[in-house]
Design a protein around this motif. Structure first.
Motif, short mmCIF file in Angstrom:
data_model
loop_
_atom_site.label_atom_id
_atom_site.label_comp_id
_atom_site.label_asym_id
_atom_site.label_seq_id
_atom_site.Cartn_x
_atom_site.Cartn_y
_atom_site.Cartn_z
N ARG A 278 -33.70 -46.09 -105.05
CA ARG A 278 -32.37 -46.69 -105.20
C ARG A 278 -32.17 -47.23 -106.61
NH1 ARG A 278 -31.46 -50.21 -99.67
NH2 ARG A 278 -31.42 -48.45 -98.23
N TRP A 279 -33.20 -47.88 -107.13
CA TRP A 279 -33.13 -48.45 -108.48
C TRP A 279 -32.90 -47.34 -109.50
CZ3 TRP A 279 -37.94 -51.18 -111.01
CH2 TRP A 279 -37.56 -51.78 -112.21
N GLN A 280 -33.59 -46.23 -109.34
CA GLN A 280 -33.45 -45.11 -110.27
C GLN A 280 -32.02 -44.59 -110.28
OE1 GLN A 280 -36.01 -41.78 -109.31
NE2 GLN A 280 -35.84 -40.92 -111.35
N VAL A 281 -31.43 -44.40 -109.11
CA VAL A 281 -30.07 -43.88 -109.02
C VAL A 281 -29.07 -44.93 -109.50
CG1 VAL A 281 -28.27 -43.10 -107.41
CG2 VAL A 281 -30.60 -42.18 -107.26
N LEU A 282 -29.26 -46.17 -109.09
CA LEU A 282 -28.37 -47.25 -109.52
C LEU A 282 -28.40 -47.38 -111.04
CD1 LEU A 282 -26.64 -49.42 -107.99
CD2 LEU A 282 -28.51 -51.00 -108.44
N GLY A 283 -29.58 -47.28 -111.62
CA GLY A 283 -29.72 -47.36 -113.07
C GLY A 283 -29.04 -46.21 -113.79
N ALA A 284 -29.11 -45.01 -113.22
CA ALA A 284 -28.43 -43.86 -113.83
C ALA A 284 -26.93 -44.06 -113.83
CB ALA A 284 -28.80 -42.58 -113.09
N VAL A 285 -26.39 -44.59 -112.73
CA VAL A 285 -24.96 -44.85 -112.64
C VAL A 285 -24.56 -45.93 -113.64
CG1 VAL A 285 -23.08 -45.66 -111.13
CG2 VAL A 285 -24.84 -44.11 -110.23
N ALA A 286 -25.38 -46.99 -113.72
CA ALA A 286 -25.07 -48.10 -114.63
C ALA A 286 -25.14 -47.68 -116.09
CB ALA A 286 -26.04 -49.25 -114.37
N LYS A 287 -26.07 -46.82 -116.42
CA LYS A 287 -26.29 -46.42 -117.81
C LYS A 287 -25.24 -45.43 -118.32
CE LYS A 287 -29.93 -44.63 -120.80
NZ LYS A 287 -31.27 -44.10 -120.88
N ALA A 288 -24.64 -44.68 -117.42
CA ALA A 288 -23.69 -43.64 -117.82
C ALA A 288 -22.43 -44.24 -118.42
CB ALA A 288 -23.34 -42.78 -116.62
N ALA A 289 -21.94 -43.61 -119.48
CA ALA A 289 -20.71 -44.06 -120.12
C ALA A 289 -19.51 -43.86 -119.21
CB ALA A 289 -20.51 -43.32 -121.44
N ASP A 290 -19.53 -42.78 -118.44
CA ASP A 290 -18.45 -42.46 -117.50
C ASP A 290 -19.05 -42.28 -116.12
OD1 ASP A 290 -16.31 -42.26 -119.47
OD2 ASP A 290 -17.29 -40.42 -120.15
N GLN B 38 -29.53 -33.16 -103.13
CA GLN B 38 -29.65 -33.61 -101.74
C GLN B 38 -30.29 -34.99 -101.66
OE1 GLN B 38 -30.57 -30.67 -102.96
NE2 GLN B 38 -29.45 -29.11 -101.83
N ASN B 39 -31.36 -35.20 -102.42
CA ASN B 39 -32.01 -36.52 -102.42
C ASN B 39 -31.09 -37.60 -102.98
OD1 ASN B 39 -34.36 -35.64 -101.23
ND2 ASN B 39 -35.45 -35.37 -103.15
N VAL B 40 -30.38 -37.27 -104.06
CA VAL B 40 -29.45 -38.24 -104.64
C VAL B 40 -28.34 -38.56 -103.64
CG1 VAL B 40 -27.80 -38.69 -106.51
CG2 VAL B 40 -29.99 -37.58 -107.01
N ARG B 41 -27.84 -37.55 -102.93
CA ARG B 41 -26.77 -37.79 -101.95
C ARG B 41 -27.24 -38.79 -100.89
NH1 ARG B 41 -25.66 -32.78 -100.28
NH2 ARG B 41 -24.08 -32.51 -101.87
N ILE B 42 -28.46 -38.65 -100.41
CA ILE B 42 -29.01 -39.58 -99.41
C ILE B 42 -29.07 -40.98 -99.99
CG2 ILE B 42 -31.12 -40.19 -98.15
CD1 ILE B 42 -31.59 -37.10 -97.89
N ILE B 43 -29.57 -41.11 -101.20
CA ILE B 43 -29.71 -42.43 -101.83
C ILE B 43 -28.34 -43.04 -102.10
CG2 ILE B 43 -30.57 -43.65 -103.86
CD1 ILE B 43 -32.81 -41.43 -103.91
#
Length: 155
Positions: free
Chosen positions: A44-56, A72-77
């Motif tokens: 969850r932290w990895q995906v949350l961090g990717a969303v937070a870091k993205a400019a858009d 598929q894994n990202v969709r679940i998370i």
């Protein structure tokens, strides 16, 4: 310095790969422990961090691509994070079916808390390590990642 034979080089790469697997496993356990109190797992932290870091805002597929994870894994998370109130899905004007993943205020707070916890953790891990060795390791890992990505795209 003596050059490695092809066989020695292959053995060293195998040792490196096995070491990466062990380090990855240990990092996942440490990340799970580090962020459990704020409702995150390493995934969850990895995906949350990717969303937070993205400019858009990103789609699920774009998050997967940026993090080397399957869609598929990202969709679940993302669904887990959405259920926890940390992200919300928004309409994507560029694609009718691929929603954009956006942080909620709760997600922003969780990401900030995780970053606050990460600082002392990485400080302890890096204590007495030569920064140039770390930089060399990062460079090697980037090279291996690029080669693996190229190999996987060819397959």
């Amino acid at each position: 310095m003596e050059l490695l034979s092809l066989q020695d080089s292959e053995n060293e790469v195998t040792k490196l790969i096995l070491s990466i697997f062990r380090v990855n496993g240990a990092l996942l356990v440490a990340g799970d422990r580090l962020t459990a109190s704020i409702g995150l797992t390493s995934a969850r932290w990895q995906v949350l961090g990717a969303v937070a870091k993205a400019a858009d805002p990103l789609t699920v597929a774009a998050i997967g691509k940026s993090m080397g994870l399957t869609r598929q894994n990202v969709r679940i998370i993302v669904r887990e994070l959405e259920a926890a109130g940390m992200v919300r899905l928004a309409d994507n004007p560029a694609h009718q079916r691929a929603s954009l993943v956006r942080l909620t205020p709760k997600g922003k707070r969780a990401n900030a808390s995780a970053r606050d916890l990460q600082g002392p953790f990485t400080d302890a891990l890096s204590k007495d390590l030569d920064p140039s060795r770390i930089a060399n390791c990062v460079d090697l890992l980037h090279t291996l990642y690029a080669r693996l990505k190229s190999h996987n795209e060819e397959s």
